[in-house]
Design a protein around this motif. Structure first.
Motif, PDB file in Angstrom:
ATOM      1  N   ALA A 205      -9.037 -41.697  97.222  1.00 28.80           N
ATOM      2  CA  ALA A 205      -8.531 -40.136  96.077  1.00 28.80           C
ATOM      3  C   ALA A 205      -8.844 -40.894  94.643  1.00 28.80           C
ATOM      4  O   ALA A 205      -8.624 -41.669  94.452  1.00 28.80           O
ATOM      5  N   VAL A 211      -0.160 -35.577  98.540  1.00 28.51           N
ATOM      6  CA  VAL A 211      -1.414 -34.473  99.162  1.00 28.51           C
ATOM      7  C   VAL A 211      -0.650 -33.396  99.444  1.00 28.51           C
ATOM      8  O   VAL A 211       0.785 -33.295 100.360  1.00 28.51           O
ATOM      9  N   SER A 214      -4.001 -31.203 104.514  1.00 27.77           N
ATOM     10  CA  SER A 214      -5.048 -31.555 104.946  1.00 27.77           C
ATOM     11  C   SER A 214      -4.687 -31.152 106.275  1.00 27.77           C
ATOM     12  O   SER A 214      -3.939 -31.220 106.537  1.00 27.77           O
ATOM     13  N   ILE A 227      -4.927 -32.904  96.604  1.00 27.92           N
ATOM     14  CA  ILE A 227      -4.149 -33.878  96.125  1.00 27.92           C
ATOM     15  C   ILE A 227      -3.516 -33.627  94.734  1.00 27.92           C
ATOM     16  O   ILE A 227      -5.162 -32.849  93.895  1.00 27.92           O
ATOM     17  N   SER A 229      -1.916 -34.098  91.418  1.00 26.50           N
ATOM     18  CA  SER A 229      -1.549 -35.602  90.861  1.00 26.50           C
ATOM     19  C   SER A 229      -0.951 -35.069  88.664  1.00 26.50           C
ATOM     20  O   SER A 229      -1.187 -33.932  88.421  1.00 26.50           O
ATOM     21  N   SER A 255       2.153 -39.318 100.081  1.00 25.97           N
ATOM     22  CA  SER A 255       2.115 -40.075  98.509  1.00 25.97           C
ATOM     23  C   SER A 255       1.200 -40.901  98.376  1.00 25.97           C
ATOM     24  O   SER A 255       1.224 -41.838  98.855  1.00 25.97           O
TER      25      SER A 255
END
Length: 298
Positions: A205, A211, A214, A227, A229, A255
Motif C-alpha cells: 500500500a 480499502v 478489492s 485504497i 487515503s 483499514s
C-alpha cells in the motif's frame, strides 16, 4: 252470671274507718269485671324478630362495604412503600420483594462483540457480509484458477515496504519504459504508471487508508485494489491493477497501513506482461503517479 254487689250504707262506713278505701276497691273491681277485655298486645317477644332483623341487615351491609374498601385499598397500599429510614443492601431488598434482581457485587461487565462490524444499521451489516462473502468466493475461484494454471507461489505475509515515510513505493524492484509513463492526452485509455516486475513480486500500500475496492475482476484492471487515503491534508486514491489471481490480502472496508502487503504482481485483465498498473487521484483528479511517488515516498 252477673254478680250482685251490695253497697254498704253510711252507718257501716262510719262503723268501719277503712270503709272508703274498701268501697273504692270494690267499685274498681266491679268496673274491671264489667269492662270487655281488649285483645292482648303483641308482646316484645313476638315483635323482636322484625325489630332484630334491621340491625342484622345493617351489620351485613357494613361488612360488605368494609370488604369492598379493603379490596380497593390494599393493592394500592401494597404498592406504596414508605421511604427507607436507613440504607439497605440488595439482599435485604430481595428478601422483601421476590421479584427483585440481585447481582453479585463481584460481577464484571463484558462488552458485547458484534462481529467486528463498524456498521450500525441492519442494511449496512448485510452489505458488509455480502461483500466479504463475495470476496471469499473470489479468492476461492482465484486459487482454483491459479492451481490449474500452475502459477501458484508463496509470499511472506509479514513483509512490509521499506521506508518510514507517510508514502511508500508500491513495488521496490521494477523497470519501466517511456511508453508506459503517465500521458493521458496521448494515451487516454492509460491513466497510470506501469511498473514491470516478475510475477509474484510483492505489492504494498502506497499510503495508509481504507480499502474501497478489492476484486478478482475489476473491469480491464483484472485483479485490483483501490485504497482511499489522506496525504498532506488531501484526499488521495491509489489503484493497483493486473495483480495475480488469489494474491489479494485485503478486503473492502479494511483499514491498511502504509507499506502493508496487499497482493502480488501479475498479468490479469487487459495486460500482456507481468506488471503493476499504478494510478493516483488527488481530490478526484488524475495525477502523475511517478512524480507523486518521487515527491512523497520515503
Amino acid at each position: 252470671m252477673a254478680e250482685q254487689i251490695e253497697t254498704p250504707d253510711d252507718d257501716s262506713l262510719q262503723a268501719h274507718p277503712t270503709g272508703v278505701a274498701t268501697r273504692s276497691r270494690v267499685r274498681g273491681l266491679a268496673a274491671r269485671r264489667a269492662k270487655p277485655r281488649r285483645p292482648a298486645r303483641v308482646t316484645s317477644a313476638s315483635a323482636s324478630p322484625r325489630r332484630g332483623s334491621r340491625p342484622l341487615r345493617s351489620l351485613v351491609i357494613l361488612t360488605m362495604v368494609g370488604g369492598l374498601v379493603a379490596t380497593v385499598a390494599l393493592p394500592a397500599y401494597g404498592a406504596w412503600r414508605a421511604p427507607a429510614e436507613a440504607a439497605v443492601t440488595l439482599q435485604q431488598v430481595a428478601a422483601d420483594d421476590a421479584q427483585s434482581l440481585v447481582v453479585a457485587s463481584d460481577a464484571t461487565s463484558e462488552e458485547l462483540d458484534r462481529g467486528g462490524y463498524a456498521a450500525t444499521t441492519p442494511e449496512e451489516i448485510a452489505k458488509k457480509k455480502a461483500e466479504e462473502a463475495a470476496a471469499a468466493r473470489a479468492r476461492q475461484l482465484a486459487s482454483a484458477k491459479a492451481a490449474s494454471s500452475g502459477s501458484v507461489y508463496s509470499m511472506n505475509l509479514s513483509m512490509t515496504a521499506p521506508g518510514s515515510g507517510e508514502v511508500r513505493w508500491p513495488v521496490t524492484n521494477f523497470t519501466y519504459s517511456s511508453i508506459n509513463l503517465f500521458r493521458p492526452p496521448n494515451r487516454p485509455n492509460h491513466n497510470g504508471f506501469d511498473m514491470l516486475a516478475p510475477a509474484g513480486t510483492p505489492i504494498f500500500a502506497a499510503a495508509a487508508g481504507v480499502v474501497r475496492i478489492s476484486q478478482e475482476s475489476y473491469s480491464g484492471y483484472g485483479v485490483a485494489v483501490t485504497i482511499d487515503s489522506v496525504v498532506g491534508g488531501q484526499q488521495v486514491s491509489t489503484l493497483y491493477g493486473h495483480m495475480t489471481y488469489g494474491s489479494r490480502q485485503v478486503v473492502s472496508g479494511q483499514s491498511v497501513s502504509a507499506g502493508q502487503l496487499i497482493g502480488a504482481v501479475g498479468s490479469t485483465g487487459s495486460s500482456t506482461a507481468n506488471h503493476l498498473h499504478f494510478e493516483v487521484r488527488i481530490n478526484g483528479a488524475l495525477a502523475d503517479p511517478l512524480a507523486w511517488l518521487q515527491a512523497n515516498a520515503g
